[in-house]
Design an enzyme around this catalytic site. Structure first.
Site, PDB file in Angstrom:
ATOM      1  N   ASP A   1     -12.809  33.028 -11.841  1.00 26.48           N
ATOM      2  CA  ASP A   1     -12.730  33.577 -13.105  1.00 26.48           C
ATOM      3  C   ASP A   1     -14.062  34.499 -13.464  1.00 26.48           C
ATOM      4  OD1 ASP A   1     -10.874  31.638 -13.019  1.00 26.48           O
ATOM      5  OD2 ASP A   1     -11.461  30.915 -14.829  1.00 26.48           O
TER       6      ASP A   1
ATOM      7  N   TRP B   1     -12.793  26.665  -3.273  1.00 26.79           N
ATOM      8  CA  TRP B   1     -13.186  26.404  -4.790  1.00 26.79           C
ATOM      9  C   TRP B   1     -14.043  24.788  -4.711  1.00 26.79           C
ATOM     10  CZ3 TRP B   1     -12.251  22.221  -8.159  1.00 26.79           C
ATOM     11  CH2 TRP B   1     -12.594  22.259  -9.315  1.00 26.79           C
TER      12      TRP B   1
ATOM     13  N   SER C   1     -15.941  28.213 -16.603  1.00 30.12           N
ATOM     14  CA  SER C   1     -15.813  29.325 -17.371  1.00 30.12           C
ATOM     15  C   SER C   1     -16.261  29.304 -18.941  1.00 30.12           C
ATOM     16  CB  SER C   1     -14.585  29.688 -17.371  1.00 30.12           C
ATOM     17  OG  SER C   1     -13.978  30.021 -15.896  1.00 30.12           O
TER      18      SER C   1
ATOM     19  N   ARG D   1     -11.880  23.504 -22.053  1.00 30.42           N
ATOM     20  CA  ARG D   1     -12.811  24.267 -21.391  1.00 30.42           C
ATOM     21  C   ARG D   1     -12.452  25.803 -21.642  1.00 30.42           C
ATOM     22  NH1 ARG D   1      -9.250  21.569 -17.901  1.00 30.42           N
ATOM     23  NH2 ARG D   1      -7.503  22.958 -16.802  1.00 30.42           N
ATOM     24  N   ASP D   2     -13.484  26.471 -21.265  1.00 31.21           N
ATOM     25  CA  ASP D   2     -13.396  28.058 -21.102  1.00 31.21           C
ATOM     26  C   ASP D   2     -13.646  28.519 -22.610  1.00 31.21           C
ATOM     27  OD1 ASP D   2     -12.468  27.419 -18.595  1.00 31.21           O
ATOM     28  OD2 ASP D   2     -10.519  27.647 -19.137  1.00 31.21           O
TER      29      ASP D   2
ATOM     30  N   GLU E   1      -5.658  27.671 -20.379  1.00 31.49           N
ATOM     31  CA  GLU E   1      -6.956  28.018 -20.036  1.00 31.49           C
ATOM     32  C   GLU E   1      -7.456  29.411 -20.154  1.00 31.49           C
ATOM     33  OE1 GLU E   1      -7.677  25.765 -15.985  1.00 31.49           O
ATOM     34  OE2 GLU E   1      -6.011  27.347 -15.509  1.00 31.49           O
TER      35      GLU E   1
END
Length: 498
Positions: A45, A69, A111, A170-171, A224
């Site tokens: 990302d 990852w 992220s 998240r993010d 996301e």
């Protein structure tokens, strides 16, 4: 208990491995010529997109220790034109109890986004540690030089998701409106994708406002990378829904009610219809443009570049605009014209029904080029196809086809013959109106194709991995006569990312 390492120590380790191994990729297959890539390892990302004092900053999810990852860091690069990038030292490395455990692979600085708080650049990110409860929290780090970042003593500034929300949390994307900072965080409510809204006066003390938007039941079970921003006289919400049938990069246009803390959607579609487009993030630059960059891959496809021990790239930057019908259009940024080199122009070429017309027979086109063309379809037909074969082999057995299907009113990018290593897919984008005219603006690189249709009405981004000798371009018709009114092709120079 696993002993934590200071953030500064983790940064030294990450930067050392970059210095020691970056030259190992000099001869790697499929390295792109003008798309942004990490110097080594794994990239996903885009994070923290921002411009300050004329300098663009691109942060990104980065694993310097593997081409898979894993332990997420924030890589960092800067640019003055969004085309030529300079790699900077790693900005964030996992080091705190809510993001670091050397026995875990699912951990790190996930992220987020970046803002300027006066002269202080502030990164807002998710600390993630699988097995911890809560497993995802929000944290900040600050810098006065835009290069070296210190994690804040108040971290985590949001210690887990509110009651009733998923622990998938998240993010964070942060922006300023009036006197307050606002943040959206990707999450879920009752297995429906959603975004949580927060507000703050100082970036450290956050008040939960509520759910700003959520799935109607058809839009995935977790959202996301949410991004909520003004565009024209509307607000736009971009998300990457998980487990959404026939969708992965959703854009909604609507309005934002700050008093109630809700986003009211009026329309929805895919922001890019290609298989390799995910986790898009936008920012407003100092010219007032809304710029988008996305990860030009998809989590659930193969990564052939892993055989050379690297993974991941970004799309070319795109400018988003809102047309008179409140439709979001996406077009390549103007700065990319600086890469144009040798130019080939073709005047009007008329093709008969079911004709294949090679533009060159000697495979003189390199892997990296920009192509613009306009098709005009003959008569009042309501069926037929017109398009191009890209990265075509001499015998035609290998190719990526881009075509308009008049009957379906769809543009398709077909990679089922794009090479043995390519993900075989048929990517389709429906257009607004049937027409006997259509324009393509296409960017091809070593292992990618990005197609912009009708001045940004639709885009399709796809990774391909053909044989290096497959370089031909051909026009073709199927079931209809048509004319290519013009074709312009520019070879594109290497962006010289340093």
């Amino acid at each position: 208990m696993t002993q934590l390492k200071k953030h500064s120590e983790q940064l030294v380790l990450a930067n050392q491995i970059i210095t020691n191994t970056k030259n190992n990729l000099n001869d790697a297959s499929y390295r792109l010529n003008y798309h942004f890539m990490a110097p080594i390892g794994w990239l996903n990302d885009p994070n923290g997109l921002i411009q300050h004092n004329g300098v663009y900053h691109l942060f990104y999810q980065f694993n310097p220790y593997s081409y898979h990852w894993g332990a997420m860091h924030w890589g960092h690069a800067t640019s003055t034109d969004l085309v030529h990038w300079k790699h900077e030292p790693v900005a964030l490395a996992p080091s705190e109890s809510y993001e670091y455990d050397e026995t875990k692979t699912e951990m790190g600085c996930f992220s987020g986004s970046a803002v300027m708080d006066g002269d202080v650049m502030t990164l807002i990110y998710t600390g993630h540690l699988e097995g911890r409860e809560p497993k995802e929290v929000q944290a900040i780090a600050t810098s006065t030089d835009g290069i070296h970042f210190t994690k804040h003593a108040a971290n985590p500034v949001i210690n887990g998701s509110p009651k009733g929300l998923s622990n998938e949390f998240r993010d964070p994307k942060v922006w300023r409106h009036g006197e307050l900072w606002y943040m959206v965080v990707g999450t879920a409510v009752d297995n429906l994708g959603a975004v949580a809204l927060y507000k703050s006066s100082n970036l450290t003390d956050w008040e939960y406002v509520g759910i700003a938007a959520k799935s109607d039941g058809t839009q995935g079970d977790m959202w996301e990378c949410p991004d909520l921003f003004p565009l024209g006289d509307k607000y736009v919400l971009v998300t990457s829904p998980m487990n959404m049938e026939n969708g992965k990069s959703m854009v909604m246009v609507g309005s934002m009610d700050y008093e109630k803390g809700i986003f009211i959607p009026e329309s929805q579609r895919e922001i890019d219809y290609g298989i390799d487009f995910y986790a898009a993030q936008t920012f407003e630059d100092e010219k007032g443009r809304r710029i988008l960059i996305a990860w030009m891959d998809f989590p659930f496809t193969e990564f052939p570049s892993k055989s050379d021990k690297w993974s991941g790239a970004m799309t070319i930057p795109r400018e988003l605009t809102l047309d008179k019908d409140d439709y979001v259009r996406s077009q390549p940024i103007q700065e990319l014209t600086a890469l144009r080199d040798n130019h080939t122009h073709h005047d009007k070429l008329v093709l008969s029904t079911d004709e294949m017309r090679p533009l060159h027979n000697d495979n003189t086109f390199p892997h990296s080029y920009e192509l613009k063309c306009k098709w005009v379809l003959a008569g009042n037909n309501n069926h037929g196809k017109v398009g191009l074969c890209l990265r075509q082999s001499k015998d035609g057995s290998e190719q990526t086809t881009v075509f308009y299907d008049l009957a379906a009113n769809e543009v398709t990018v077909d990679t089922t013959q794009a090479g043995e290593l390519s993900y075989q897919a048929v990517n389709k984008a429906s257009l607004l109106n049937n027409s006997n005219e259509i324009t393509f603006h296409i960017f091809v690189d070593t292992c990618s194709v990005e197609v912009f249709v009708n001045d940004g009405e639709a885009t399709l981004s796809t990774r391909i991995y053909p044989d290096s000798a497959s370089n031909s371009i051909a026009l073709y018709t199927e079931g209809i006569e048509a004319a290519a009114e013009y074709i312009d092709i520019w070879t594109l120079k290497n962006a010289e990312i340093s």
